[in-house]
Design an enzyme around this catalytic site. Sequence first.
Site, PDB file in Angstrom:
ATOM      1  CB  SER A 178       3.069   1.760   6.139  1.00 48.93           C
ATOM      2  OG  SER A 178       1.903   1.974   6.898  1.00 48.93           O
ATOM      3  CG  HIS A 235      -0.367   0.217   2.518  1.00 52.46           C
ATOM      4  ND1 HIS A 235      -0.042  -0.814   3.366  1.00 52.46           N
ATOM      5  CD2 HIS A 235      -0.022   1.350   3.175  1.00 52.46           C
ATOM      6  CE1 HIS A 235       0.463  -0.321   4.487  1.00 52.46           C
ATOM      7  NE2 HIS A 235       0.492   0.995   4.396  1.00 52.46           N
ATOM      8  CG  ASP A 240       0.022  -4.152   2.611  1.00 53.54           C
ATOM      9  OD1 ASP A 240       0.152  -3.592   1.509  1.00 53.54           O
ATOM     10  OD2 ASP A 240      -0.019  -3.532   3.694  1.00 53.54           O
TER      11      ASP A 240
END
Length: 488
Positions: free
Chosen positions: A349, A232, A267
């Site tokens: 992230s 992402h 992911d």
Amino acid sequence: MSTTPDWATRDEADPQPAPARREHPAVSPQTAAVFGRPDGVAGSFSTAPSRRPQPELAPPDPVLAEAFSRPAGASSALQRDPYATYGSEVAETEPDDPWRDPASGAHLEGPALAEASSTTERPAGPKLGVTDLLFGRRVHWWALASLAIVALLVGVAGGLIGRWTAEAVPPLNSNSVSLDVDDSAVASTDIAKVAKAVAPSVVMIEVRTAGSGGSGSGFVVDKLGYIVTNNHVISLAANDKSAKLEVVFSDHSRVPARIVGRDVKTDVAVLKVDNVENLTVAKLGDSAKLEIGQPVIAFGAPLGLDRTVTTGIVSAVDRPVPLRPDASSDTDAVINAIQTDAAINPGNSGGPLVDGQGRVIGINTAIAAAGGGSIGLGFAIPINEVIPITEALIKDGSMRHPQIGVTASTVRNDQVFGARVKDVAAGSPAASAGIKENDVITEFDGKPIEGADELTVAVRTSTIGEEVKYTYWRDGRTFTGTITPRGD
């Protein structure tokens, strides 16, 4: 025979017929007396006195005349002043005599004899000067001495008070102050040592397009320039060929990067930078050996603040966390996450979560936040799951996942907890294993299943082509069976 009418031949001298006369009734004497003309009057009006008797007004009643007539000397106005007294004399009232009125109150009166006041004004005397005070003998010597003594005492008291306050309050500024510096070596803590060792392997990743942009984190896993991050973080660049993708190292050097491969179901993504020397490679650990409560350190660039380090503990393991697509990401995954209370915010992230020895045990991926920031609920993908995906992406650019061909939903009631099968694909491993709609899978590959997310994680972490045992509930009874996952 002539047709001429009779009137045409009549002589003009002939007499005309007279009109008929109407008789009026006679007027009675009473009516004539009231409405008739006075004697001797032929016209409409006359000023001559009439000899006919005329009506006369009777004199008013004396009581009414006294009550309603105008008083003597009054004007001809229609209404008189109700408070006026016409024709009556107003008697002057004498002042009350307290000596003759026993009901009078006590009050002051003037003196018995008026004192004659003098109206003669004295002229103002000359004003006193200093000469008059000192040498004119206008003031007694003892008054001047008293004033001098009082002035002396006031001056002495003011000087003493000023001296005392000056000594009691220290000055604000000084030129004799110098600050001492302890330049002895500072013993590094374990966290500081880990941060110093891991920081060079952590990078910030920036994605910029014509209308938007974003940033995340990552870490170097090979000297050839391979960098692991979240899908992402870079999905915007993957879906927009005009996007600019760059990696910023800890020394602020900035280089372009390319996408090697990405996996929307886990992911995980891999980037590569070229022509970068002396790369620091992160050390990878074993997430299967994690213990709840052990300390961990999170690295990354939250909100674009690179080289940020936060600490916490492992709060839980094997926590199923769904990640759904949104406007900036096409990730559609359920991760079997490590839960930590180390502060993780947007921008962390893709950064590494390391243990006390500086070994990467997970990738910072998601947070649970009521208002958009960290509340102590952060989630990381275990490194043991990241390693095979990374190797597959570097080798082939893609990743195959095990699947059994069912869609499921979570069911929890008084009878059973698990994943209720909603649909079974024809020819799938589930159909071959005899799984039917409305079966509730309660265990898969030795892992308890309490919902659809747990089943997704259990199937994805199994091995393609290897038989797996599972338990399911049907019509109030529990059964067991085996199933062999296939690649997607």
